[in-house]
Design a protein around this motif. Structure first.
Motif, mmCIF file in Angstrom:
data_model
loop_
_atom_site.group_PDB
_atom_site.id
_atom_site.type_symbol
_atom_site.label_atom_id
_atom_site.label_comp_id
_atom_site.label_asym_id
_atom_site.label_seq_id
_atom_site.Cartn_x
_atom_site.Cartn_y
_atom_site.Cartn_z
ATOM 1 N N GLN A 51 23.269 33.608 38.668
ATOM 2 C CA GLN A 51 23.356 32.300 39.596
ATOM 3 C C GLN A 51 22.165 31.379 39.265
ATOM 4 N N ASN A 101 25.637 27.215 41.386
ATOM 5 C CA ASN A 101 26.464 27.718 40.310
ATOM 6 C C ASN A 101 26.239 29.189 40.201
ATOM 7 N N CYS A 102 27.462 29.868 39.805
ATOM 8 C CA CYS A 102 27.554 31.131 39.423
ATOM 9 C C CYS A 102 28.321 31.291 38.119
ATOM 10 N N SER A 103 27.690 32.034 37.023
ATOM 11 C CA SER A 103 28.475 31.992 36.018
ATOM 12 C C SER A 103 28.947 33.444 35.359
ATOM 13 N N TYR A 104 29.833 34.046 34.966
ATOM 14 C CA TYR A 104 30.105 35.243 34.916
ATOM 15 C C TYR A 104 30.815 35.586 33.580
ATOM 16 N N THR A 105 30.447 37.076 33.291
ATOM 17 C CA THR A 105 31.364 37.496 32.190
ATOM 18 C C THR A 105 31.588 38.931 32.407
ATOM 19 N N THR A 112 36.331 28.144 37.796
ATOM 20 C CA THR A 112 36.969 27.965 36.350
ATOM 21 C C THR A 112 37.114 29.616 36.097
ATOM 22 N N LYS A 125 35.038 30.571 33.618
ATOM 23 C CA LYS A 125 33.736 31.171 33.298
ATOM 24 C C LYS A 125 32.723 30.646 34.429
ATOM 25 N N GLU A 126 33.080 30.087 35.356
ATOM 26 C CA GLU A 126 32.026 30.042 36.360
ATOM 27 C C GLU A 126 32.521 29.607 37.824
ATOM 28 N N SER A 127 31.757 29.577 38.858
ATOM 29 C CA SER A 127 32.233 29.208 40.241
ATOM 30 C C SER A 127 31.032 28.253 40.731
#
Lengths: 112, 111
Positions: free
Chosen positions: B6, B22-26, B67, B69-71
């Motif tokens: 985040q 922003n929150c990016s995730y894998t 999206t 890859k991210e929120s």
């Protein structure tokens, strides 16, 4: 409609002792998960209980164990406490396969 | 390795100053992405669930988007009572449900 309740709210222990934390899930929920939240960090998943069995486990040592009772309530036990175990311990409940999880306000555990 | 990041770690806004978190995730086997609000000394309070890219949810001054890859959590015209830590979490299914949280964004809104 009572939400998730946890007890006690605060607890102080010394290194090497053992502790038991308790959680009652939200009405209608059958799955309980436990999390550890260090200061300034997000919750870290410890384990999840469903149908009185541990279903999933995070990267926590065997000193952390749990139990779920037939009424869906749950306990978290921690043995041989270390200073690093000081944290907020959160319980969350849900219906299996149905999100989201609902959280209690946690137990603040301090190790001296 | 499943991971949630985040940004920013902290955000200071004036009342009425809109912004985004922003929150990016894998993660493998994504089942859903969640946003929670956490006030000091309290447990996380559920805000939104998003399941698929392109999905949007709104609640009062908050809007969450997703999206692949991210929120993003958009805050429109924030008020001081919006001050809190906002947590992003993803749920994966790998033989069982597992929820992974980010470290959160601490939001301060000044009147």
């Amino acid at each position: 409609d009572a939400g998730v309740t946890q007890s006690p709210t605060h607890l102080i222990k010394t290194r090497g002792q053992q502790v038991t934390l308790r959680c009652s899930p939200k009405s209608g929920h059958d799955t309980v998960s436990w999390y550890q939240q260090a200061l300034g960090q997000g919750p870290q998943f410890i384990f999840q209980y469903y149908e009185e069995e541990e279903r999933q486990r995070g990267n926590f040592p065997d000193r952390f164990s749990g139990h779920q009772f037939p009424n869906y309530s749950s306990e978290l036990n921690v043995n041989a406490l270390l200073l690093g175990d000081s944290a907020l311990y959160l319980c969350a409940s849900s219906k299996q396969g149905d999100q989201p999880q609902h959280f209690g306000d946690g137990t603040r555990l301090s190790i001296l | 390795e499943d991971q949630v990041t985040q940004s920013p770690e902290a955000l200071r806004l004036q009342e009425g100053e809109s912004s985004s978190l922003n929150c990016s995730y894998t993660v493998s086997g994504l089942r859903g992405l969640f946003w929670y609000r956490q006030d000091p000394g309290k447990g996380p309070e559920f805000l939104f669930t998003l399941y698929s890219a392109g999905e949007e949810k709104e609640k009062e001054r908050l809007k969450a988007t997703l999206t692949k890859k991210e929120s993003f959590l958009h805050i429109t015209a924030p008020k001081p009572e919006d001050s809190a830590t906002y947590l992003c979490a993803v749920q994966a299914f790998t033989g069982g449900f597992k929820t992974i949280f980010g470290a959160g964004t601490r939001l301060f809104v000044k009147a």
